[in-house]
Design a protein around this motif. Sequence first.
Motif, PDB file in Angstrom:
ATOM      1  N   ASP A 223      -4.718 -11.277  17.555  1.00  0.00           N
ATOM      2  CA  ASP A 223      -5.451 -10.212  16.877  1.00  0.00           C
ATOM      3  C   ASP A 223      -4.802  -8.881  17.214  1.00  0.00           C
ATOM      4  OD1 ASP A 223      -7.066 -12.250  16.167  1.00  0.00           O
ATOM      5  OD2 ASP A 223      -8.814 -11.636  17.357  1.00  0.00           O
ATOM      6  N   ASN A 224      -4.708  -8.028  16.199  1.00  0.00           N
ATOM      7  CA  ASN A 224      -4.120  -6.709  16.407  1.00  0.00           C
ATOM      8  C   ASN A 224      -5.140  -5.826  17.118  1.00  0.00           C
ATOM      9  OD1 ASN A 224      -2.714  -4.331  16.253  1.00  0.00           O
ATOM     10  ND2 ASN A 224      -2.314  -4.478  14.051  1.00  0.00           N
ATOM     11  N   PRO A 225      -4.766  -5.247  18.272  1.00  0.00           N
ATOM     12  CA  PRO A 225      -5.718  -4.357  18.946  1.00  0.00           C
ATOM     13  C   PRO A 225      -6.030  -3.124  18.095  1.00  0.00           C
ATOM     14  CG  PRO A 225      -3.564  -4.310  20.038  1.00  0.00           C
ATOM     15  CD  PRO A 225      -3.508  -5.382  19.002  1.00  0.00           C
ATOM     16  N   ASP A 226      -5.119  -2.786  17.185  1.00  0.00           N
ATOM     17  CA  ASP A 226      -5.352  -1.649  16.285  1.00  0.00           C
ATOM     18  C   ASP A 226      -6.281  -2.116  15.166  1.00  0.00           C
ATOM     19  OD1 ASP A 226      -5.299   0.379  14.451  1.00  0.00           O
ATOM     20  OD2 ASP A 226      -3.113   0.484  14.275  1.00  0.00           O
ATOM     21  N   LYS A 227      -7.543  -1.655  15.206  1.00  0.00           N
ATOM     22  CA  LYS A 227      -8.539  -2.145  14.246  1.00  0.00           C
ATOM     23  C   LYS A 227      -8.681  -1.236  13.026  1.00  0.00           C
ATOM     24  CE  LYS A 227      -9.795  -5.546  17.006  1.00  0.00           C
ATOM     25  NZ  LYS A 227      -9.094  -6.808  16.809  1.00  0.00           N
ATOM     26  N   SER A 228      -7.789  -0.246  12.867  1.00  0.00           N
ATOM     27  CA  SER A 228      -7.917   0.653  11.714  1.00  0.00           C
ATOM     28  C   SER A 228      -7.720  -0.155  10.430  1.00  0.00           C
ATOM     29  CB  SER A 228      -6.892   1.780  11.812  1.00  0.00           C
ATOM     30  OG  SER A 228      -5.594   1.247  11.873  1.00  0.00           O
ATOM     31  N   PRO A 229      -8.406   0.277   9.339  1.00  0.00           N
ATOM     32  CA  PRO A 229      -8.422  -0.554   8.133  1.00  0.00           C
ATOM     33  C   PRO A 229      -7.030  -0.833   7.558  1.00  0.00           C
ATOM     34  CG  PRO A 229      -9.588   1.539   7.788  1.00  0.00           C
ATOM     35  CD  PRO A 229      -9.212   1.491   9.221  1.00  0.00           C
ATOM     36  N   GLU A 230      -6.099   0.083   7.738  1.00  0.00           N
ATOM     37  CA  GLU A 230      -4.775  -0.137   7.142  1.00  0.00           C
ATOM     38  C   GLU A 230      -3.879  -1.027   8.010  1.00  0.00           C
ATOM     39  OE1 GLU A 230      -4.626   3.837   9.312  1.00  0.00           O
ATOM     40  OE2 GLU A 230      -6.035   2.729   8.043  1.00  0.00           O
ATOM     41  N   ALA A 231      -4.283  -1.246   9.263  1.00  0.00           N
ATOM     42  CA  ALA A 231      -3.458  -2.062  10.162  1.00  0.00           C
ATOM     43  C   ALA A 231      -3.662  -3.543   9.852  1.00  0.00           C
ATOM     44  CB  ALA A 231      -3.834  -1.783  11.610  1.00  0.00           C
ATOM     45  N   PRO A 232      -2.613  -4.342   9.948  1.00  0.00           N
ATOM     46  CA  PRO A 232      -2.799  -5.784   9.735  1.00  0.00           C
ATOM     47  C   PRO A 232      -3.692  -6.365  10.818  1.00  0.00           C
ATOM     48  CG  PRO A 232      -0.567  -5.320  10.528  1.00  0.00           C
ATOM     49  CD  PRO A 232      -1.220  -4.000  10.294  1.00  0.00           C
ATOM     50  N   ARG A 233      -4.455  -7.387  10.455  1.00  0.00           N
ATOM     51  CA  ARG A 233      -5.394  -7.953  11.435  1.00  0.00           C
ATOM     52  C   ARG A 233      -4.697  -8.753  12.509  1.00  0.00           C
ATOM     53  NH1 ARG A 233     -10.845  -9.454   8.966  1.00  0.00           N
ATOM     54  NH2 ARG A 233     -10.116 -11.599   9.025  1.00  0.00           N
ATOM     55  N   ASN A 234      -3.591  -9.368  12.147  1.00  0.00           N
ATOM     56  CA  ASN A 234      -2.868 -10.183  13.119  1.00  0.00           C
ATOM     57  C   ASN A 234      -1.498  -9.581  13.375  1.00  0.00           C
ATOM     58  OD1 ASN A 234      -4.465 -12.053  11.110  1.00  0.00           O
ATOM     59  ND2 ASN A 234      -4.618 -12.930  13.137  1.00  0.00           N
ATOM     60  N   ILE A 235      -0.992  -9.854  14.537  1.00  0.00           N
ATOM     61  CA  ILE A 235       0.288  -9.287  14.914  1.00  0.00           C
ATOM     62  C   ILE A 235       1.127 -10.408  15.534  1.00  0.00           C
ATOM     63  CG2 ILE A 235      -0.542  -8.489  17.178  1.00  0.00           C
ATOM     64  CD1 ILE A 235       0.857  -5.810  16.471  1.00  0.00           C
ATOM     65  N   SER A 236       2.440 -10.397  15.261  1.00  0.00           N
ATOM     66  CA  SER A 236       3.303 -11.467  15.755  1.00  0.00           C
ATOM     67  C   SER A 236       4.012 -11.017  17.015  1.00  0.00           C
ATOM     68  CB  SER A 236       4.324 -11.844  14.680  1.00  0.00           C
ATOM     69  OG  SER A 236       3.640 -12.326  13.556  1.00  0.00           O
ATOM     70  N   ARG A 237       4.142 -11.941  17.948  1.00  0.00           N
ATOM     71  CA  ARG A 237       4.633 -11.568  19.278  1.00  0.00           C
ATOM     72  C   ARG A 237       5.644 -12.560  19.818  1.00  0.00           C
ATOM     73  NH1 ARG A 237       2.213  -6.558  20.559  1.00  0.00           N
ATOM     74  NH2 ARG A 237      -0.055  -6.754  20.613  1.00  0.00           N
ATOM     75  N   VAL A 238       6.419 -12.053  20.784  1.00  0.00           N
ATOM     76  CA  VAL A 238       7.209 -12.921  21.644  1.00  0.00           C
ATOM     77  C   VAL A 238       6.798 -12.578  23.068  1.00  0.00           C
ATOM     78  CG1 VAL A 238       9.176 -11.289  21.512  1.00  0.00           C
ATOM     79  CG2 VAL A 238       9.529 -13.608  22.394  1.00  0.00           C
ATOM     80  N   ALA A 239       6.633 -13.625  23.904  1.00  0.00           N
ATOM     81  CA  ALA A 239       6.296 -13.397  25.303  1.00  0.00           C
ATOM     82  C   ALA A 239       7.403 -13.986  26.162  1.00  0.00           C
ATOM     83  CB  ALA A 239       4.968 -14.057  25.656  1.00  0.00           C
ATOM     84  N   GLN A 240       7.602 -13.406  27.345  1.00  0.00           N
ATOM     85  CA  GLN A 240       8.595 -13.947  28.266  1.00  0.00           C
ATOM     86  C   GLN A 240       7.949 -14.275  29.603  1.00  0.00           C
ATOM     87  OE1 GLN A 240      11.392 -11.266  30.256  1.00  0.00           O
ATOM     88  NE2 GLN A 240       9.627 -11.096  31.639  1.00  0.00           N
ATOM     89  N   LEU A 241       8.529 -15.252  30.285  1.00  0.00           N
ATOM     90  CA  LEU A 241       8.109 -15.630  31.642  1.00  0.00           C
ATOM     91  C   LEU A 241       9.358 -16.084  32.386  1.00  0.00           C
ATOM     92  CD1 LEU A 241       5.169 -17.906  30.508  1.00  0.00           C
ATOM     93  CD2 LEU A 241       4.857 -15.781  31.783  1.00  0.00           C
ATOM     94  N   CYS A 242       9.380 -15.906  33.698  1.00  0.00           N
ATOM     95  CA  CYS A 242      10.505 -16.427  34.473  1.00  0.00           C
ATOM     96  C   CYS A 242      10.198 -17.866  34.851  1.00  0.00           C
ATOM     97  CB  CYS A 242      10.716 -15.605  35.748  1.00  0.00           C
ATOM     98  SG  CYS A 242      11.166 -13.902  35.378  1.00  0.00           S
ATOM     99  N   LYS A 243      11.179 -18.739  34.673  1.00  0.00           N
ATOM    100  CA  LYS A 243      10.953 -20.156  34.970  1.00  0.00           C
ATOM    101  C   LYS A 243      10.578 -20.372  36.435  1.00  0.00           C
ATOM    102  CE  LYS A 243      12.387 -23.895  33.554  1.00  0.00           C
ATOM    103  NZ  LYS A 243      13.156 -25.129  33.393  1.00  0.00           N
TER     104      LYS A 243
END
Length: 632
Positions: A223-243
């Motif tokens: 979910d997009n933390p930006d809740k303004s009406p023009e902002a998309p509801r969902n947002i695409s992400r990449v996450a990283q972690l160290c093995k």
Amino acid sequence: MDRRSPIALFMALCASQLGVLAAGHSKVNPRIITAPQGAKEYVFPRSEKYPVFYHKENSSAIYIGGEGKLYYYDFATYENYTEDFPVKNEGQCMTSGSLEDNKNYLTLVEKYGDGMLVCGTGACAPTCWNLTQRKESTSWDGRGIAPFTPDSNTLVVVDGHDIYSTIKKSQQNGKIPRFRRVRGGGELYTSDTVMQNPQFVKATTLRHEEPHQDKIYYFFREDNPDKSPEAPRNISRVAQLCKEDKGGTSSLSASKWTTFLKASLICVDPVTKGNFNWLQDVFFVPASDWRRSKVYGLFTNTWGSSAVCVYSFGDIDNVFRTSKLKGYNGPNPEIKPGQCVSSGQHTPSETFKIADSHPEVEDRVEPLSPTKSPLFHNKHRYQKIGVHEVSVGDGRRYNVLYLATDKGSVHKIVELLDGVQNIMELQVFPKKDPIQSMILDHKRAMLYVGSTNKVVEIPMDMCGVYRNNCHSCLLARDPYCGWFNGTCQSVYLNREVRQNLNLDPWRGTCQKGDIKEDDYQNITVVPFSRYYLNCPIESHYATYNWYHNNSLIKTCNTTHPQQDCFHFIQNVSHVHYGHYVCISEEDGFKQALVKERLVNQLRFMSQKGQATMTFGSWLQLLLMVLLVELFH
Ligand SMILES: *[C@@H]1O[C@H](CO)[C@@H](O)[C@H](O)[C@H]1NC(C)=O
Ligand SMILES: *[C@@H]1O[C@H](CO)[C@@H](O)[C@H](O)[C@H]1NC(C)=O
Ligand SMILES: *[C@@H]1O[C@H](CO)[C@@H](O)[C@H](O)[C@H]1NC(C)=O
Ligand SMILES: *[C@@H]1O[C@H](CO)[C@@H](O)[C@H](O)[C@H]1NC(C)=O
Ligand SMILES: *[C@@H]1O[C@H](CO)[C@@H](O)[C@H](O)[C@H]1NC(C)=O
Ligand SMILES: *[C@@H]1O[C@H](CO)[C@@H](O)[C@H](O)[C@H]1NC(C)=O
Ligand SMILES: *[C@@H]1O[C@H](CO)[C@@H](O)[C@H](O)[C@H]1NC(C)=O
Ligand SMILES: *[C@@H]1O[C@H](CO)[C@@H](O)[C@H](O)[C@H]1NC(C)=O
Ligand SMILES: *[C@@H]1O[C@H](CO)[C@@H](O)[C@H](O)[C@H]1NC(C)=O
């Protein structure tokens, strides 16, 4: 409507009456393939609601996990068997209810150690088995590796003996999805505050120069933390972690990843500013230098269009290493958030605290330079992406994208120097069954496409679809196929084939000897007559070109859509005879629509000699003489 000149039309009619004109326009349209040549299929003994698929690279076999069953099929030898994985002790679904769940749906079939790992829901009691040479081990507790009931929001990554997953370990608790390490090292999970309602897409591990720098990357929507009406509801992400993350130092953080960071993935068309914000699937293309390894992201938007954006792991790493944390303005600690520490060490708690409360980096991951824009976008709603690299005769390498549509078909799209080109639509499932899985075998150049009742194995080099027609073979710009010795051949069988993948004008490639006279409709036209060459306009988005003896003579832009693409010859003379081809081009996809060979019947006949003159041709000659007399 036939717009040829009256005399030519009349001649053609007479000729066809006499059997001189045998074949009509032979239209070769390799664009939509319904029964791929060389394809083989395996139909499951019964239909499976939630099938999972496993194929080992460079093998010809496939495993399918179904409800309480594992199917094996070898496309080369037809060897096949079914292993049973029944529910043990009636399972544990009593409390949750649904009879539907009270089964052992296999959810994971993977290579693991020297053997295979098979896991299933076990009727609300997740269970795994080691499988070696068709022998099952005793079952073991699969919580965290298999879900309690079939669930689409799960990812499992098996990397050697390490296993990562997004599956909850208890049926009641754990509503908030987490990314976990479940085998190898200590168990770890993500803090519940770092993702908002995540929908997981795919994950991979990536080796860096030093083992302690090895990373895990996973891709998701939230979910997009930006809740303004023009902002998309969902947002695409990449996450990283160290093995080698060892968790935090305090009792509260001991089981938490301390190296988590996430960034937004951008896929915006610079021309229309259209935002493709919904990550649908990704495909990883490894390179010897991890920085040059790529991620092909398939995105869709609210209107059901798709775009493909390509990112490099070098750029992703750079964003995580250099960007400010969103909302954090304090000083950076010595070990920066997201940084991997030396083997055996813990991330300092100061670093972890900052990262845990500011898990997002400010910089966004943009597609590859120099364009930083989508590779392409179009109006299809694609579901899955696969990328195969093919090296052709001239030593160049081309990436071919396989995109599964929501209509049971796969589009084959080539990245060429002058842009991408959709070269083929493979209707894998004629009844438009949804594509559950698409697996690429890079070594054998095979595609495995699965539905709920079968798997189809399709060779990537299906040169037979071009029907040994030089124009079709070369115009398609299919990197797997080329022209050699009168046939359209696979580059895997013959590296010497002639191809036209670059910007060379097409005329340089199909030579006189390559063109089969049978492909051409013979039209007899007498000298001094008028003649129309007519190419039907089928699409208003296409460009149409007429070529005469391989030279471009006419281009039609479809500004007058009701008209066909004509070439008018006012007064036919000897230079006007020969081969005419009309080629349409749309989205870079070219095809020969009309092929005519204008012949001077009088000369043609006289060359044949008296001995071969039949009654028909005598009659024809008579007619011709009559006509020439009449009109001249
Ligand atoms: C693929 O398998 C064949 C035998 O089936 C083998 O000869 C070949 O070396 C393998 N190729 C690779 C790249 O592993
Ligand atoms: C499975 O194997 C048997 C022989 O063991 C063979 O008769 C049968 O045709 C095979 N099934 C398929 C679908 O190829
Ligand atoms: C399954 O295989 C894994 C890895 O090879 C091994 O660690 C584990 O002990 C095996 N479990 C059983 C029950 O054989
Ligand atoms: C997209 O956003 C809506 C509203 O915030 C949410 O309900 C939905 O679950 C999100 N979907 C995904 C796939 O993230
Ligand atoms: C070309 O094809 C013909 C048959 O169509 C064959 O006899 C000949 O050997 C082939 N030549 C080469 C160089 O492959
Ligand atoms: C057109 O004529 C040529 C030369 O005579 C012949 O080889 C070819 O088969 C003919 N084409 C058709 C479609 O009949
Ligand atoms: C036709 O369109 C092409 C590209 O769209 C353009 O380059 C060309 O000038 C156009 N020709 C005419 C006659 O309008
Ligand atoms: C066609 O061309 C020939 C020779 O070039 C000329 O004699 C004749 O008058 C022309 N016919 C027409 C209708 O223009
Ligand atoms: C085209 O080829 C035909 C026969 O192959 C020839 O008669 C004619 O003169 C050629 N025309 C041009 C413009 O090259």
